[in-house]
Design a protein around this motif. Structure first.
Motif, PDB file in Angstrom:
ATOM      1  N   LYS A 287       0.866  -1.188   0.000  1.00  0.00           N
ATOM      2  CA  LYS A 287       0.000   0.000   0.000  1.00  0.00           C
ATOM      3  C   LYS A 287       0.900   1.234   0.000  1.00  0.00           C
ATOM      4  O   LYS A 287       1.797   1.364   0.840  1.00  0.00           O
ATOM      5  CB  LYS A 287      -0.896   0.000   1.245  1.00  0.00           C
ATOM      6  CG  LYS A 287      -1.524   1.350   1.618  1.00  0.00           C
ATOM      7  CD  LYS A 287      -2.607   1.774   0.649  1.00  0.00           C
ATOM      8  CE  LYS A 287      -3.140   3.170   0.993  1.00  0.00           C
ATOM      9  NZ  LYS A 287      -4.009   3.202   2.172  1.00  0.00           N
ATOM     10  N   ILE A 288       0.684   2.126  -0.956  1.00  0.00           N
ATOM     11  CA  ILE A 288       1.442   3.367  -1.044  1.00  0.00           C
ATOM     12  C   ILE A 288       0.571   4.523  -0.546  1.00  0.00           C
ATOM     13  O   ILE A 288      -0.514   4.768  -1.079  1.00  0.00           O
ATOM     14  CB  ILE A 288       1.911   3.650  -2.483  1.00  0.00           C
ATOM     15  CG1 ILE A 288       2.813   2.527  -2.992  1.00  0.00           C
ATOM     16  CG2 ILE A 288       2.630   4.998  -2.548  1.00  0.00           C
ATOM     17  CD1 ILE A 288       4.116   2.367  -2.246  1.00  0.00           C
ATOM     18  N   ASP A 289       1.041   5.206   0.475  1.00  0.00           N
ATOM     19  CA  ASP A 289       0.380   6.415   0.952  1.00  0.00           C
ATOM     20  C   ASP A 289       0.924   7.609   0.175  1.00  0.00           C
ATOM     21  O   ASP A 289       2.134   7.856   0.169  1.00  0.00           O
ATOM     22  CB  ASP A 289       0.654   6.623   2.446  1.00  0.00           C
ATOM     23  CG  ASP A 289      -0.255   5.770   3.315  1.00  0.00           C
ATOM     24  OD1 ASP A 289      -1.328   5.378   2.832  1.00  0.00           O
ATOM     25  OD2 ASP A 289       0.125   5.482   4.464  1.00  0.00           O
ATOM     26  N   SER A 290       0.029   8.321  -0.499  1.00  0.00           N
ATOM     27  CA  SER A 290       0.446   9.470  -1.299  1.00  0.00           C
ATOM     28  C   SER A 290      -0.649  10.521  -1.271  1.00  0.00           C
ATOM     29  O   SER A 290      -1.845  10.205  -1.238  1.00  0.00           O
ATOM     30  CB  SER A 290       0.717   9.043  -2.741  1.00  0.00           C
ATOM     31  OG  SER A 290       0.914  10.155  -3.583  1.00  0.00           O
ATOM     32  N   ARG A 291      -0.241  11.782  -1.306  1.00  0.00           N
ATOM     33  CA  ARG A 291      -1.218  12.868  -1.342  1.00  0.00           C
ATOM     34  C   ARG A 291      -2.009  12.885  -2.640  1.00  0.00           C
ATOM     35  O   ARG A 291      -3.085  13.475  -2.718  1.00  0.00           O
ATOM     36  CB  ARG A 291      -0.509  14.213  -1.158  1.00  0.00           C
ATOM     37  CG  ARG A 291       0.000  14.460   0.256  1.00  0.00           C
ATOM     38  CD  ARG A 291       0.722  15.780   0.371  1.00  0.00           C
ATOM     39  NE  ARG A 291       1.904  15.822  -0.478  1.00  0.00           N
ATOM     40  CZ  ARG A 291       2.681  16.885  -0.607  1.00  0.00           C
ATOM     41  NH1 ARG A 291       2.385  18.011   0.032  1.00  0.00           N
ATOM     42  NH2 ARG A 291       3.749  16.840  -1.384  1.00  0.00           N
ATOM     43  N   THR A 292      -1.482  12.218  -3.679  1.00  0.00           N
ATOM     44  CA  THR A 292      -2.171  12.209  -4.969  1.00  0.00           C
ATOM     45  C   THR A 292      -3.277  11.159  -5.034  1.00  0.00           C
ATOM     46  O   THR A 292      -4.034  11.127  -5.992  1.00  0.00           O
ATOM     47  CB  THR A 292      -1.177  11.934  -6.105  1.00  0.00           C
ATOM     48  OG1 THR A 292      -0.609  10.618  -5.944  1.00  0.00           O
ATOM     49  CG2 THR A 292      -0.061  12.958  -6.109  1.00  0.00           C
TER      50      THR A 292
ATOM     51  N   ALA B 286       5.097   7.849  -0.468  1.00  0.00           N
ATOM     52  CA  ALA B 286       5.783   8.241  -1.701  1.00  0.00           C
ATOM     53  C   ALA B 286       5.070   9.442  -2.293  1.00  0.00           C
ATOM     54  O   ALA B 286       3.895   9.709  -1.991  1.00  0.00           O
ATOM     55  CB  ALA B 286       5.801   7.091  -2.702  1.00  0.00           C
ATOM     56  N   ASN B 287       5.768  10.170  -3.159  1.00  0.00           N
ATOM     57  CA  ASN B 287       5.157  11.333  -3.811  1.00  0.00           C
ATOM     58  C   ASN B 287       4.029  10.925  -4.741  1.00  0.00           C
ATOM     59  O   ASN B 287       3.072  11.666  -4.934  1.00  0.00           O
ATOM     60  CB  ASN B 287       6.219  12.107  -4.587  1.00  0.00           C
ATOM     61  CG  ASN B 287       7.208  12.798  -3.666  1.00  0.00           C
ATOM     62  OD1 ASN B 287       6.864  13.171  -2.541  1.00  0.00           O
ATOM     63  ND2 ASN B 287       8.433  12.964  -4.125  1.00  0.00           N
ATOM     64  N   SER B 288       4.160   9.761  -5.360  1.00  0.00           N
ATOM     65  CA  SER B 288       3.100   9.241  -6.223  1.00  0.00           C
ATOM     66  C   SER B 288       2.960   7.748  -5.991  1.00  0.00           C
ATOM     67  O   SER B 288       3.937   7.068  -5.652  1.00  0.00           O
ATOM     68  CB  SER B 288       3.404   9.510  -7.704  1.00  0.00           C
ATOM     69  OG  SER B 288       4.433   8.646  -8.173  1.00  0.00           O
ATOM     70  N   VAL B 289       1.757   7.244  -6.159  1.00  0.00           N
ATOM     71  CA  VAL B 289       1.518   5.808  -5.980  1.00  0.00           C
ATOM     72  C   VAL B 289       2.307   5.019  -7.015  1.00  0.00           C
ATOM     73  O   VAL B 289       2.957   4.021  -6.699  1.00  0.00           O
ATOM     74  CB  VAL B 289       0.015   5.496  -6.086  1.00  0.00           C
ATOM     75  CG1 VAL B 289      -0.226   3.993  -5.975  1.00  0.00           C
ATOM     76  CG2 VAL B 289      -0.763   6.228  -4.998  1.00  0.00           C
ATOM     77  N   LEU B 290       2.251   5.479  -8.253  1.00  0.00           N
ATOM     78  CA  LEU B 290       2.952   4.791  -9.334  1.00  0.00           C
ATOM     79  C   LEU B 290       4.448   4.699  -9.052  1.00  0.00           C
ATOM     80  O   LEU B 290       5.055   3.624  -9.135  1.00  0.00           O
ATOM     81  CB  LEU B 290       2.712   5.526 -10.652  1.00  0.00           C
ATOM     82  CG  LEU B 290       3.074   4.788 -11.934  1.00  0.00           C
ATOM     83  CD1 LEU B 290       2.041   3.746 -12.268  1.00  0.00           C
ATOM     84  CD2 LEU B 290       3.211   5.782 -13.078  1.00  0.00           C
ATOM     85  N   GLY B 291       5.043   5.836  -8.693  1.00  0.00           N
ATOM     86  CA  GLY B 291       6.468   5.854  -8.406  1.00  0.00           C
ATOM     87  C   GLY B 291       6.826   5.003  -7.204  1.00  0.00           C
ATOM     88  O   GLY B 291       7.869   4.337  -7.191  1.00  0.00           O
ATOM     89  N   GLY B 292       5.973   5.019  -6.192  1.00  0.00           N
ATOM     90  CA  GLY B 292       6.225   4.212  -5.002  1.00  0.00           C
ATOM     91  C   GLY B 292       6.197   2.725  -5.294  1.00  0.00           C
ATOM     92  O   GLY B 292       7.029   1.964  -4.784  1.00  0.00           O
ATOM     93  N   ILE B 293       5.238   2.296  -6.111  1.00  0.00           N
ATOM     94  CA  ILE B 293       5.158   0.876  -6.481  1.00  0.00           C
ATOM     95  C   ILE B 293       6.395   0.461  -7.255  1.00  0.00           C
ATOM     96  O   ILE B 293       7.015  -0.578  -6.971  1.00  0.00           O
ATOM     97  CB  ILE B 293       3.882   0.612  -7.306  1.00  0.00           C
ATOM     98  CG1 ILE B 293       2.632   0.794  -6.443  1.00  0.00           C
ATOM     99  CG2 ILE B 293       3.915  -0.806  -7.889  1.00  0.00           C
ATOM    100  CD1 ILE B 293       1.334   0.753  -7.225  1.00  0.00           C
TER     101      ILE B 293
END
Length: 279
Positions: A186-191, A221-228
């Motif tokens: 699970k990625i926590d992101s403001r987006t 992460a700054n973005s979910v995609l980038g975090g994954i």
């Protein structure tokens, strides 16, 4: 016997797609349904006569060449012990695949994704994107950049916003048969909207599938995609799994654009997409 539907374009990535199908098949009795959708060349009527036009004879020669390659690939798989069927279709790959899914009811579609995930891929999408989102069976997308290896390290990316047990009931037995370790990410992101509390759905998955809390990872992460992508690189994941569902207009275009669609276009990992049924 499981049917695996394998659309082929005879690019360099086609051999990698076949290799991925063999990994999915494992030792189970499997039938490979090879599909090629042939699109005859269409003359460009905006250029002077004879410029940039394909003659009828050369087009027929290309069709014969592709038919031969399709049959040769099917015959080779037969000699390796796989049941095979070669399907030939005219026109676009998307309608050809949808028609084949309806007729053959495959356990999975396995197809390649060309391109580097650049601007035009993101703007226009790709055949893989349409098929990955529209098919009513799981779809494995194999990017041309992917390095294939046995599926031992698997990341299941989830936002813990919906009940995904219907997907996990199908996915986990197969992944466990590979001897894979599955990490729920699970990625926590403001987006990304975070509507529901994660604890309830996490506990539901743990109870239903006898999964330890150690198999769940939450990262910022700054973005979910980038975090994954970053986490998959860090643990050297072999396969990424995601679930997608149909969205309403407001949700799809304003509040929650499809992460699955973005990942299909941009990931360098093999991506297995499951579809959540509407309730």
């Amino acid at each position: 016997m499981n049917n695996l539907l394998i659309p082929l374009d005879f690019s360099e990535n086609s051999e990698k797609v076949i290799a991925a199908a063999k990994l999915i098949a494992g030792k189970s009795p499997t039938k490979f349904i090879l599909l090629h959708a042939y699109q005859p060349a269409v003359p460009d009527m905006t250029v002077p006569s004879g410029v940039g036009m394909t003659t009828l004879g050369s087009d027929l020669g290309l069709e014969e060449h592709f038919r031969k390659r399709l049959n040769e690939m099917a015959e080779k798989l037969e000699t390796e012990g796989y049941g095979t069927e070669a399907l030939w279709s005219f026109g676009g790959i998307h309608p050809a695949v949808m028609k084949a899914i309806k007729k053959h009811r495959p356990a999975m579609v396995i197809l390649g994704r060309s391109g580097e995930g650049g601007f035009m891929d993101r703007l226009l999408g790709s055949s893989a994107t349409g098929i990955g989102l529209d098919a009513d069976c799981p779809v494995l997308i194999v990017p041309s950049q992917a390095t294939l290896s046995p599926f031992r390290e698997v990341v299941y990316a989830t936002q813990l916003e919906y009940d995904e047990n219907q997907v996990l009931d199908r996915a986990l037995p197969m992944l466990r048969s590979f001897g894979a370790r599955v990490t729920f990410l699970k990625i926590d992101s403001r987006t990304q909207p975070d509507i529901l509390a994660d604890d309830q759905l996490r506990q539901q998955i743990m109870d239903h599938h006898a999964i330890s809390a150690e198999n769940f990872v939450t990262l910022k992460a700054n973005s979910v995609l980038g975090g994954i992508e970053a986490y998959c690189r860090e643990i050297k994941a072999d396969l990424l799994v995601m679930a997608t569902r149909k969205r309403g207009f407001f949700e799809a275009f304003i509040t929650n654009p499809s992460l699955t669609k973005k990942m299909i276009v941009e990931t360098h990992l093999p991506l297995l997409v499951y579809h959540l049924a509407e309730k």
